[in-house]
Design an enzyme around this catalytic site. Sequence first.
Site, PDB file in Angstrom:
ATOM      1  N   ARG A 119     -26.740  34.547 -82.896  1.00 11.91           N
ATOM      2  CA  ARG A 119     -27.498  35.800 -82.861  1.00 11.91           C
ATOM      3  C   ARG A 119     -27.621  36.397 -81.456  1.00 11.91           C
ATOM      4  NH1 ARG A 119     -30.403  32.838 -86.854  1.00 11.91           N
ATOM      5  NH2 ARG A 119     -30.049  33.729 -88.924  1.00 11.91           N
ATOM      6  N   LYS A 140     -20.541  48.816 -76.116  1.00 10.04           N
ATOM      7  CA  LYS A 140     -19.862  48.862 -77.407  1.00 10.04           C
ATOM      8  C   LYS A 140     -18.955  47.649 -77.539  1.00 10.04           C
ATOM      9  CE  LYS A 140     -19.403  53.701 -78.822  1.00 10.04           C
ATOM     10  NZ  LYS A 140     -18.386  54.761 -79.100  1.00 10.04           N
ATOM     11  N   GLU A 182      -8.161  57.738 -69.784  1.00  9.21           N
ATOM     12  CA  GLU A 182      -9.615  57.690 -69.935  1.00  9.21           C
ATOM     13  C   GLU A 182     -10.320  58.263 -68.703  1.00  9.21           C
ATOM     14  OE1 GLU A 182     -11.434  57.133 -72.446  1.00  9.21           O
ATOM     15  OE2 GLU A 182     -10.426  55.760 -73.833  1.00  9.21           O
ATOM     16  N   LYS A 223     -19.877  57.800 -67.606  1.00  9.99           N
ATOM     17  CA  LYS A 223     -20.159  56.945 -68.761  1.00  9.99           C
ATOM     18  C   LYS A 223     -21.593  56.431 -68.722  1.00  9.99           C
ATOM     19  CE  LYS A 223     -18.903  54.278 -72.340  1.00  9.99           C
ATOM     20  NZ  LYS A 223     -17.793  53.315 -72.289  1.00  9.99           N
ATOM     21  N   GLU A 233     -25.346  55.997 -79.656  1.00  3.42           N
ATOM     22  CA  GLU A 233     -24.415  57.006 -80.171  1.00  3.42           C
ATOM     23  C   GLU A 233     -24.992  57.798 -81.339  1.00  3.42           C
ATOM     24  OE1 GLU A 233     -19.615  57.143 -80.214  1.00  3.42           O
ATOM     25  OE2 GLU A 233     -20.519  55.677 -81.555  1.00  3.42           O
ATOM     26  N   ARG A 237     -23.540  60.747 -76.897  1.00  2.00           N
ATOM     27  CA  ARG A 237     -22.564  59.708 -76.573  1.00  2.00           C
ATOM     28  C   ARG A 237     -21.259  59.921 -77.334  1.00  2.00           C
ATOM     29  NH1 ARG A 237     -23.405  53.140 -75.785  1.00  2.00           N
ATOM     30  NH2 ARG A 237     -21.213  52.726 -75.335  1.00  2.00           N
ATOM     31  N   ASN A 241     -15.952  60.344 -77.066  1.00  2.00           N
ATOM     32  CA  ASN A 241     -14.824  60.190 -77.981  1.00  2.00           C
ATOM     33  C   ASN A 241     -13.880  61.388 -77.938  1.00  2.00           C
ATOM     34  OD1 ASN A 241     -15.431  57.610 -79.154  1.00  2.00           O
ATOM     35  ND2 ASN A 241     -17.122  58.591 -80.230  1.00  2.00           N
ATOM     36  N   HIS A 244     -10.349  61.063 -79.219  1.00  2.00           N
ATOM     37  CA  HIS A 244     -10.221  59.785 -79.910  1.00  2.00           C
ATOM     38  C   HIS A 244     -10.025  59.892 -81.422  1.00  2.00           C
ATOM     39  CE1 HIS A 244     -11.353  58.248 -76.045  1.00  2.00           C
ATOM     40  NE2 HIS A 244     -11.366  57.007 -76.468  1.00  2.00           N
ATOM     41  N   HIS A 248      -7.173  57.342 -82.456  1.00  2.00           N
ATOM     42  CA  HIS A 248      -7.351  56.178 -83.321  1.00  2.00           C
ATOM     43  C   HIS A 248      -6.455  56.267 -84.550  1.00  2.00           C
ATOM     44  CE1 HIS A 248     -11.611  55.183 -81.587  1.00  2.00           C
ATOM     45  NE2 HIS A 248     -10.624  54.839 -80.789  1.00  2.00           N
ATOM     46  N   HIS A 261      -3.712  52.378 -76.030  1.00  2.00           N
ATOM     47  CA  HIS A 261      -4.881  53.183 -76.373  1.00  2.00           C
ATOM     48  C   HIS A 261      -4.918  54.460 -75.535  1.00  2.00           C
ATOM     49  CE1 HIS A 261      -8.906  54.283 -77.541  1.00  2.00           C
ATOM     50  NE2 HIS A 261      -9.300  54.264 -76.285  1.00  2.00           N
TER      51      HIS A 261
END
Length: 356
Positions: A119, A140, A182, A223, A233, A237, A241, A244, A248, A261
Site C-alpha cells: 500500500r 503520475k 516534450e 510542469k 488532473e 493539468r 497532454n 498526446h 498515444h 513517445h
Amino acid sequence: MKLLRVEADHPYNVHIGHEVFSLFMEDYRGLLDAADRIVVVADAQVAKLHLDFLLNYLKEFNVSVLTIPSGELAKSVETFMDCHTFLLSEGCSRKSLLLAFGGGATGDVAGFVASTFMRGIPYIQIPTTILAHDSAVGGKTAINHALGKNMIGTFYQPAAVLYDIDLLRTLPPHEVRSGMAEVIKHAFISNEGWLLELLGISDFSKLTADELMAHLEKGIAVKAAIVEEDEFESGMRKYLNFGHTLAHALEGHFGYGEITHGEAVALGMAYALYLSNHAQLDDFLVWCRNNGYPLEKLQEVSFAEVLPFMKKDKKSSKGSLSFVLLEKTGTPFLETIEEKRAEAAYHELVTLIGGI
C-alpha cells in the site's frame, strides 16, 4: 546544481545538474538510513552504462538491483508483477526504499510498484533521459494495456527527483529527439519567447550541456507549477497532454516501442496545432523535418486506424474526441472535436506534410 520545489500534497525537491548523486549522502542520508532495504529498479540498458556510477554513491548501503526491459516494453503487467516478486523475495517491507533508475518508462512502472507495494513505500526518481524531465516530476505512475497507454496507474509523488545531466551524454539521437519533443511541448503551453528559441534549433547535437540544462529547468518549472495547481488532473493539468491524444493513439497502433513517445508527441502536436490554426504550425513542421521527427508516419496510418485509440483517451468520455488545443502560445484549452472535423483535419495535415 539547481533546485526546484514541487509543492504537491507531499512536497519534494527536484535537483538537476552535475554531481547530483552526492546528495544521497547529504540531503537524503536520513531517508536511506531509515530504510530496511534499498532496491534499485533499473532500465537494462541504463544499468549497463551507468549502474556502477550510481552504486558508487551508495556503497555504504546494502543495495539490491533489479533490471527491467528498456523503454515502453517495461510498462507491462508482467514487469509490474516481476518487480513485486523481487521486492517480496528480497524481504522488503513498508520501511523499504525504491530507486527508479532510467527513463520515463522505468519511472512510470517503478513508481506504480512503489505506490502499490504494501500500500505504498517511498521512492526516488533518478531520470536518465531528456524525456524523463517531464515524466519524473508530478507523481503520475502507470503501466500500459493492450487497449490503451497508461490506463492502469496511480498518482503517487516521489520523495525526491535526482537528475544528473552528465548521464544524458550517452543518449542516442532518437532518445534526444524524443525528449526534446516534450521540452517544446512545455514551451507551446507556456511561453512564446522560449518557443521561438527552441524553433531556432536545427541540430540538437550542437546544444551545449548548459544550454540543454537551461531548457530542462524551464520545462520542469512549467510542469511543477501546473502540478501544484492541479495535482490529480481534474483541470489544468490536462494541458500537459498537449499533443498526446493522437500520440498515444499512434503508439497503440504501431505497438509500444515501435515509435518513441516523444516522436509520437511531435506528430500529435502537429495535429493539435492544425486543429488550433496556430501561427507556428509551418515553423514547427520545418523544425520536425530538420531534427529527424518521422512525420511520414502519419502518411502510413489512416484516421480510421487511430480513431478507436483516441476514443479511449483518458481525457475523452462517452466516445468523444477531446484535444488540448492552443488559443495562442501559452493559452491552452480543452475542446471536444466532432469526428468529421477531426477526420478532415487529419487528412489535410497529411496532405500538408506530403508537400514539405
